[in-house]
Write a protein that holds these residues in place. Structure first.
Motif, mmCIF file in Angstrom:
data_model
loop_
_atom_site.group_PDB
_atom_site.id
_atom_site.type_symbol
_atom_site.label_atom_id
_atom_site.label_comp_id
_atom_site.label_asym_id
_atom_site.label_seq_id
_atom_site.Cartn_x
_atom_site.Cartn_y
_atom_site.Cartn_z
ATOM 1 N N VAL A 141 43.329 21.501 4.469
ATOM 2 C CA VAL A 141 44.262 21.119 5.534
ATOM 3 C C VAL A 141 45.345 22.195 5.673
ATOM 4 O O VAL A 141 45.761 22.544 6.779
ATOM 5 C CB VAL A 141 44.884 19.721 5.248
ATOM 6 C CG1 VAL A 141 46.090 19.457 6.134
ATOM 7 C CG2 VAL A 141 43.839 18.627 5.442
ATOM 8 N N ALA A 188 52.594 12.381 8.149
ATOM 9 C CA ALA A 188 51.254 12.717 8.636
ATOM 10 C C ALA A 188 51.226 12.666 10.162
ATOM 11 O O ALA A 188 50.614 13.515 10.808
ATOM 12 C CB ALA A 188 50.220 11.763 8.048
ATOM 13 N N LEU A 199 38.400 15.020 11.767
ATOM 14 C CA LEU A 199 39.589 14.774 12.594
ATOM 15 C C LEU A 199 39.173 14.922 14.043
ATOM 16 O O LEU A 199 38.436 15.845 14.396
ATOM 17 C CB LEU A 199 40.698 15.788 12.272
ATOM 18 C CG LEU A 199 41.417 15.585 10.950
ATOM 19 C CD1 LEU A 199 42.179 16.851 10.571
ATOM 20 C CD2 LEU A 199 42.384 14.403 11.031
ATOM 21 N N LEU A 241 50.184 15.689 12.641
ATOM 22 C CA LEU A 241 49.132 15.534 13.642
ATOM 23 C C LEU A 241 49.639 15.930 15.030
ATOM 24 O O LEU A 241 48.953 16.582 15.802
ATOM 25 C CB LEU A 241 48.665 14.080 13.652
ATOM 26 C CG LEU A 241 47.440 13.782 14.486
ATOM 27 C CD1 LEU A 241 46.218 14.468 13.910
ATOM 28 C CD2 LEU A 241 47.215 12.278 14.558
ATOM 29 N N THR A 276 38.745 21.264 12.058
ATOM 30 C CA THR A 276 39.169 19.860 12.149
ATOM 31 C C THR A 276 37.930 18.969 12.280
ATOM 32 O O THR A 276 37.855 17.902 11.672
ATOM 33 C CB THR A 276 40.121 19.603 13.347
ATOM 34 O OG1 THR A 276 39.535 20.145 14.528
ATOM 35 C CG2 THR A 276 41.476 20.229 13.129
ATOM 36 N N GLN A 297 45.299 14.891 2.718
ATOM 37 C CA GLN A 297 46.311 15.729 2.082
ATOM 38 C C GLN A 297 46.379 15.529 0.565
ATOM 39 O O GLN A 297 47.120 16.228 -0.111
ATOM 40 C CB GLN A 297 47.677 15.503 2.741
ATOM 41 C CG GLN A 297 47.753 16.257 4.071
ATOM 42 C CD GLN A 297 48.931 15.849 4.919
ATOM 43 O OE1 GLN A 297 49.434 14.725 4.809
ATOM 44 N NE2 GLN A 297 49.382 16.749 5.779
ATOM 45 N N ASP A 328 43.540 9.221 13.235
ATOM 46 C CA ASP A 328 43.678 10.569 12.681
ATOM 47 C C ASP A 328 44.911 10.719 11.802
ATOM 48 O O ASP A 328 44.941 11.557 10.909
ATOM 49 C CB ASP A 328 43.705 11.611 13.808
ATOM 50 C CG ASP A 328 42.294 11.941 14.275
ATOM 51 O OD1 ASP A 328 41.357 11.820 13.460
ATOM 52 O OD2 ASP A 328 42.135 12.326 15.443
ATOM 53 N N THR A 329 45.944 9.908 12.055
ATOM 54 C CA THR A 329 47.122 9.950 11.181
ATOM 55 C C THR A 329 46.725 9.501 9.782
ATOM 56 O O THR A 329 47.085 10.129 8.779
ATOM 57 C CB THR A 329 48.227 9.013 11.730
ATOM 58 O OG1 THR A 329 48.581 9.452 13.036
ATOM 59 C CG2 THR A 329 49.454 9.039 10.837
ATOM 60 N N ARG A 355 43.682 9.459 8.539
ATOM 61 C CA ARG A 355 42.744 10.440 7.973
ATOM 62 C C ARG A 355 43.497 11.657 7.432
ATOM 63 O O ARG A 355 43.263 12.103 6.310
ATOM 64 C CB ARG A 355 41.716 10.867 9.026
ATOM 65 C CG ARG A 355 40.592 11.747 8.475
ATOM 66 C CD ARG A 355 39.487 11.970 9.511
ATOM 67 N NE ARG A 355 38.585 10.848 9.596
ATOM 68 C CZ ARG A 355 37.362 10.811 9.043
ATOM 69 N NH1 ARG A 355 36.892 11.854 8.381
ATOM 70 N NH2 ARG A 355 36.607 9.746 9.161
ATOM 71 N N LEU A 356 44.429 12.171 8.229
ATOM 72 C CA LEU A 356 45.175 13.350 7.782
ATOM 73 C C LEU A 356 45.967 13.041 6.514
ATOM 74 O O LEU A 356 45.970 13.819 5.559
ATOM 75 C CB LEU A 356 46.107 13.830 8.896
ATOM 76 C CG LEU A 356 46.874 15.124 8.611
ATOM 77 C CD1 LEU A 356 45.922 16.295 8.386
ATOM 78 C CD2 LEU A 356 47.820 15.466 9.764
#
Ligand SMILES: [Zn+2]
Length: 504
Positions: A374, A313, A419, A317, A414, A296, A288-289, A291-292
């Protein structure tokens, strides 16, 4: 409400109008399986995963096809280097590709055709192109005659007169009528994998694979064709020429291209030695880090990847997870709503939550602006944190309802982006949720560790709660929280986790 897409071939945004109401037929060029994928490849696949997920979230029925190129010069060269069989290399890296995609939380394609299983379909398309006068045979090879397709160049907008063709061998140039002509079929060289064809033994060119397999599974004209920006020319330009010459109609309604990824502001390249493989990054960082971090940046913009951006990131998260954790904790502890009306503060919070959800959809409807989307999610986090800390101090008649709507909104949005923060992964779970085996030596004696001390404290706290001594239970929870141990009460039990230390 409609979705707007930047269509590369039109060089502008257009309202998305699918071939068939409520359905999306979508093809994204898959990997050539001769190596592990790097972060640039991962970004493309992640971007199209999010685009696909958002169509599903918006109520579309999506058919998603992604090929595996399992025969190609690169695979053959790699096999020679390693002294292996090309099919062995292909199957090894196909397996690795699936593992990587799963690890990155990418939804698997509905159909994942392999080139080597569609060679006869490709031979049919090439035969038709020859019959229609768009292709010619030369010394066991078959080439597409670019001069016969006047619209060639319409996707990339390149001026063909000025077109510099990549370096070609004298042999290649000798076989072609013009330097821009490209191979549909390549005669087999000794020791290479080959298939029988009307033009002798050989194998298909890369471009014909995608035209053939996409038309086979999605029809001659389908909605979206995607890939990395580096595929616009020549790959997608050639796909258009082949498919439209073959069918006599438009091939794709919307062409979408994902931007490049740079490492520390520099292009990722072999010569710079800065290629980063997805699986190496995943060893140290959360899915998820990554992905986030990728979300962005808008999918068409270049993304600058660095360790700093990873740490940022990760911190973002953690903020999101902590918010959800505290929110769920507050929901289990708060009493039921009273019969009173919503307070004006509560009504305002619900209104702002709805506003943020709307803002999220507007951002995504506008050519999948995940960067803004986001931002809306972090708007919800801020709103939620403010509400949760307020109810600890002042009366709130409908707190449970308000927190429920915050929780639903965060989980919904999310989830729409793929996410997985909705599912927290606590280090330990107790009670009737999951029984965790106790660490200890063979005598059954508990080994001394930080975890075991936390467990003892939490057992004492649980005993206090069972006796209604909530003040004591709260002191234990708050003190643990102060040293980074988050406790969440669950029906019939509890779970806890240690906050990750983030920042660099
Ligand atoms: Zn392709």
């Amino acid at each position: 409400m409609s979705i707007v897409i930047y269509n590369t071939i039109k060089r502008k945004k257009e309202i998305f109008q699918p071939r068939e109401e409520g359905k999306v037929a979508m093809y994204v060029c898959g990997p050539t399986v001769y190596n592990f994928i790097h972060l640039g490849n991962a970004r493309t696949f992640l971007n199209f995963d999010v685009i696909r997920r958002y169509f599903i979230y918006s109520g579309y029925d999506v058919l998603f096809v992604q090929n595996i190129t399992d025969i190609d010069d690169k695979i053959i060269n790699r096999a020679k280097e390693e002294g292996k069989d090309p099919f062995e290399i292909a199957s090894e890296y196909t397996k690795a590709f699936h593992e990587d995609m799963r690890a990155l939380g990418i939804l698997p394609p509905d159909i994942a055709p392999k080139a080597t299983e569609h060679v006869n379909d490709m031979i049919d398309v090439v035969s038709t192109l020859i019959r229609k006068g768009f292709a010619y045979v030369s010394d066991g090879d078959v080439y597409f005659n670019v001069a016969k397709f006047p619209e060639y160049g319409k996707l990339s907008g390149r001026d063909l007169e000025e077109q510099q063709v990549t370096v070609q061998s004298d042999d290649e140039l000798r076989k072609k009528k013009a330097p821009l002509d490209f191979a549909l079929w390549k005669a087999a060289k000794p020791g290479e994998p080959s298939w029988s064809s009307p033009w002798g033994k050989g194998r298909p060119g890369w471009h014909i694979e995608c035209s053939t397999m996409s038309m086979k599974y999605l029809g001659e004209e389908f909605d979206i064709h995607g890939g990395g920006l580096d595929l616009v020319f020549p790959h997608h330009e050639n796909e258009i020429a082949q498919a439209e010459a073959y069918s006599g109609r438009r091939f794709v309604r919307y062409w979408m291209h994902s931007g490049m990824l740079n490492i520390d502001q520099e292009k990722m390249s072999k010569s710079l030695g800065n290629i980063r493989l997805l699986r190496e990054v995943l060893e140290e960082h959360d899915t998820d880090t990554i992905r986030l971090l990728m979300l962005q940046t808008h999918y068409r913009s270049p993304l600058s990847f660095s360790d700093d951006s990873l740490h940022e990131a990760a911190a973002g998260l953690e903020r999101l997870k902590t918010c959800l954790f505290n929110l769920r904790d507050a929901i289990t502890r708060i009493g039921d709503d009273t019969a009173e009306e919503l307070s004006s503060y509560e009504a305002d919070v619900i209104k702002r939550v709805d506003g943020l959800k709307k803002q999220f959809r507007e951002a995504m409807d506008d050519d999948f602006n995940t960067a803004l989307a986001v931002g809306s999610i972090f708007g919800l986090v801020k709103e939620t944190n403010a509400f949760v800390s307020r109810i600890l101090k002042s009366r709130s008649p409908k707190a449970k309802t308000v927190m429920g709507s915050c929780l639903n909104a965060i989980e919904e949005l999310t989830g729409a982006l793929g996410l997985n923060v909705a599912a927290l992964s606590p280090i330990s779970e107790r009670g009737n949720i999951v029984e965790v085996g106790m660490r200890g030596d063979s005598s059954g004696r508990q080994a001394l560790s930080v975890e075991s001390l936390i467990e003892i404290l939490l057992e004492v706290r649980q005993a206090a709660r069972e006796r209604g001594q909530y003040e004591i239970a709260d002191i234990v929870r708050d003190k643990l929280s102060a040293i980074g141990v988050r406790v969440e009460d669950l029906p019939g039990g509890y779970r806890w986790r240690m906050e990750k230390i983030t920042g660099g």
